[in-house]
Design a protein around this motif. Structure first.
Motif, PDB file in Angstrom:
ATOM      1  N   THR A 139       0.899   3.011   6.749  1.00  0.00           N
ATOM      2  CA  THR A 139       0.250   3.974   5.855  1.00  0.00           C
ATOM      3  C   THR A 139       1.343   4.912   5.371  1.00  0.00           C
ATOM      4  O   THR A 139       1.847   5.731   6.134  1.00  0.00           O
ATOM      5  N   HIS A 140       1.745   4.773   4.096  1.00  0.00           N
ATOM      6  CA  HIS A 140       2.932   5.477   3.631  1.00  0.00           C
ATOM      7  C   HIS A 140       2.829   5.794   2.156  1.00  0.00           C
ATOM      8  O   HIS A 140       1.978   5.280   1.436  1.00  0.00           O
ATOM      9  N   VAL A 141       3.755   6.646   1.698  1.00  0.00           N
ATOM     10  CA  VAL A 141       3.700   7.167   0.335  1.00  0.00           C
ATOM     11  C   VAL A 141       4.142   6.141  -0.704  1.00  0.00           C
ATOM     12  O   VAL A 141       3.815   6.273  -1.886  1.00  0.00           O
ATOM     13  N   MET A 142       4.875   5.107  -0.295  1.00  0.00           N
ATOM     14  CA  MET A 142       5.371   4.140  -1.280  1.00  0.00           C
ATOM     15  C   MET A 142       4.243   3.318  -1.878  1.00  0.00           C
ATOM     16  O   MET A 142       3.336   2.882  -1.159  1.00  0.00           O
ATOM     17  N   GLU A 143       4.302   3.123  -3.194  1.00  0.00           N
ATOM     18  CA  GLU A 143       3.426   2.176  -3.864  1.00  0.00           C
ATOM     19  C   GLU A 143       4.025   0.778  -3.735  1.00  0.00           C
ATOM     20  O   GLU A 143       5.235   0.634  -3.601  1.00  0.00           O
ATOM     21  N   HIS A 144       3.170  -0.233  -3.796  1.00  0.00           N
ATOM     22  CA  HIS A 144       3.649  -1.599  -3.598  1.00  0.00           C
ATOM     23  C   HIS A 144       3.107  -2.538  -4.659  1.00  0.00           C
ATOM     24  O   HIS A 144       1.948  -2.434  -5.079  1.00  0.00           O
ATOM     25  N   GLY A 145       3.964  -3.494  -5.034  1.00  0.00           N
ATOM     26  CA  GLY A 145       3.531  -4.735  -5.647  1.00  0.00           C
ATOM     27  C   GLY A 145       4.038  -5.849  -4.765  1.00  0.00           C
ATOM     28  O   GLY A 145       5.242  -5.894  -4.452  1.00  0.00           O
ATOM     29  N   LEU A 146       3.150  -6.736  -4.302  1.00  0.00           N
ATOM     30  CA  LEU A 146       3.532  -7.832  -3.411  1.00  0.00           C
ATOM     31  C   LEU A 146       3.097  -9.143  -4.045  1.00  0.00           C
ATOM     32  O   LEU A 146       1.902  -9.410  -4.179  1.00  0.00           O
ATOM     33  N   TYR A 147       4.063  -9.969  -4.438  1.00  0.00           N
ATOM     34  CA  TYR A 147       3.775 -11.285  -4.984  1.00  0.00           C
ATOM     35  C   TYR A 147       4.129 -12.326  -3.928  1.00  0.00           C
ATOM     36  O   TYR A 147       5.276 -12.387  -3.467  1.00  0.00           O
ATOM     37  N   VAL A 148       3.160 -13.167  -3.563  1.00  0.00           N
ATOM     38  CA  VAL A 148       3.380 -14.150  -2.504  1.00  0.00           C
ATOM     39  C   VAL A 148       4.143 -15.341  -3.084  1.00  0.00           C
ATOM     40  O   VAL A 148       3.636 -16.065  -3.945  1.00  0.00           O
ATOM     41  N   LEU A 149       5.359 -15.526  -2.604  1.00  0.00           N
ATOM     42  CA  LEU A 149       6.225 -16.609  -3.067  1.00  0.00           C
ATOM     43  C   LEU A 149       5.933 -17.921  -2.365  1.00  0.00           C
ATOM     44  O   LEU A 149       6.074 -19.001  -2.951  1.00  0.00           O
TER      45      LEU A 149
ATOM     46  N   PRO B  93       6.823 -20.653   6.448  1.00  0.00           N
ATOM     47  CA  PRO B  93       6.999 -19.194   6.394  1.00  0.00           C
ATOM     48  C   PRO B  93       6.156 -18.564   5.298  1.00  0.00           C
ATOM     49  O   PRO B  93       5.841 -19.189   4.279  1.00  0.00           O
ATOM     50  N   PHE B  94       5.777 -17.321   5.523  1.00  0.00           N
ATOM     51  CA  PHE B  94       5.054 -16.500   4.556  1.00  0.00           C
ATOM     52  C   PHE B  94       6.073 -15.545   3.953  1.00  0.00           C
ATOM     53  O   PHE B  94       6.679 -14.740   4.658  1.00  0.00           O
ATOM     54  N   ARG B  95       6.294 -15.642   2.615  1.00  0.00           N
ATOM     55  CA  ARG B  95       7.324 -14.839   1.955  1.00  0.00           C
ATOM     56  C   ARG B  95       6.720 -14.154   0.741  1.00  0.00           C
ATOM     57  O   ARG B  95       5.927 -14.747   0.011  1.00  0.00           O
ATOM     58  N   TYR B  96       7.127 -12.901   0.522  1.00  0.00           N
ATOM     59  CA  TYR B  96       6.664 -12.221  -0.690  1.00  0.00           C
ATOM     60  C   TYR B  96       7.752 -11.322  -1.258  1.00  0.00           C
ATOM     61  O   TYR B  96       8.623 -10.812  -0.548  1.00  0.00           O
TER      62      TYR B  96
END
Length: 275
Positions: A209-219, A257-260
């Motif tokens: 839980t943090h101030v950074m915004e995220h975009g996560l694209y699953v590769l 593996p799970f990569r993003y």
């Protein structure tokens, strides 16, 4: 790295017999844009980009994520742009998920194959051209640079996923690692775009839980994500868009593996003026 290890959308449309239900969701804290949403009908065109279409995954929105935009670009053979970035204050990261292109930065040409990564500081001159016989598909992440008096602006650079050694997270025995393309202590940078890798069974063992915004694209791969108070399944080609302070954790599924690809804003004071 093999092309098969990066998912890239192909467009098209579902059959008229297809079910309407899908995993797409937009909440006050997060959004899931599954790979099945990335069809021909939702693409856009951009000024001064030839033979190019774009899937817009995120854009600044008041009351949600406000710092960045993320696109998947699809450039046909012969296409590209001599005037790609209209905002002189915008920096960018490019990451190629399929195909190959030529990136020219301040007059210097760079081959960008699948897995190629480039950082483009605000105000630099750059161009893109697909000089090959197949389309090239790449992510373009854009953020307005927050200059700080006394800090120089960062320089452009071009590298590759395979050229960056993943850094294991503490106490994980390598089950969770991050490929960092920028030194985290380099305060000239106000955004990081990294690749996070979980081995099958690896996990984030607490709700971040943090101030950074995220975009996560699953590769590559699949996982179960805990977002806010919801559990959601994600797989290669899905996109997660997270507002600041959205709780997040995950379990990586197998057999691969799970990569993003991960965007986050970093290294700056919090503005005390509402945007």
């Amino acid at each position: 790295m093999s092309q098969s290890l990066y998912y890239a959308p192909q467009g098209g449309l579902p059959s008229q017999r297809a079910m309407l239900s899908d995993r797409a969701v937009f909440t006050e804290a997060y959004a899931i844009i599954p790979k099945g949403v990335m069809r021909d009908i939702v693409t856009s065109r951009l000024p001064f980009w030839d033979d190019t279409r774009v899937w817009v995954l995120s854009r600044p929105m008041s009351g949600f994520s406000e710092t960045f935009a993320q696109y998947i670009m699809e450039v046909s053979p012969g296409g590209g742009s001599e005037q790609p970035e209209p905002d002189a204050q915008a920096q960018g990261v490019l990451f190629v998920v399929e195909g190959e292109m030529t990136l020219t930065i301040e007059g210097e040409r760079h081959a960008m194959p699948t897995g190629g990564y480039a950082y483009l500081p605000a105000g630099c001159r750059w161009q893109v051209r697909n000089e090959h016989e197949a389309p090239v598909r790449f992510h373009w992440i854009r953020k307005r640079y927050e200059a700080v008096e006394g800090l120089d602006r960062p320089e452009p650079f071009v590298t590759h996923d395979q050229a960056v050694e993943p850094t294991p997270m503490p106490d994980t025995d390598g089950a969770w690692a991050t490929s960092r393309f920028v030194d985290p202590t380099d305060l000239r940078h106000d955004m990081h775009v990294n690749i996070v890798t979980f081995q099958p069974g690896g996990l984030i063992p607490f709700d971040e839980t943090h101030v950074m915004e995220h975009g996560l694209y699953v590769l590559q791969g699949k996982a179960v994500y805990h977002l806010n108070q919801d559990w959601v399944e994600v797989e290669a080609g899905d996109y997660m868009w997270l507002r600041a302070f959205c709780p997040q954790a995950c379990y990586a599924g197998g057999p691969e593996p799970f990569r993003y690809l991960l965007y986050k804003d970093v290294n700056r004071h919090m503005s005390l003026t509402l945007r």
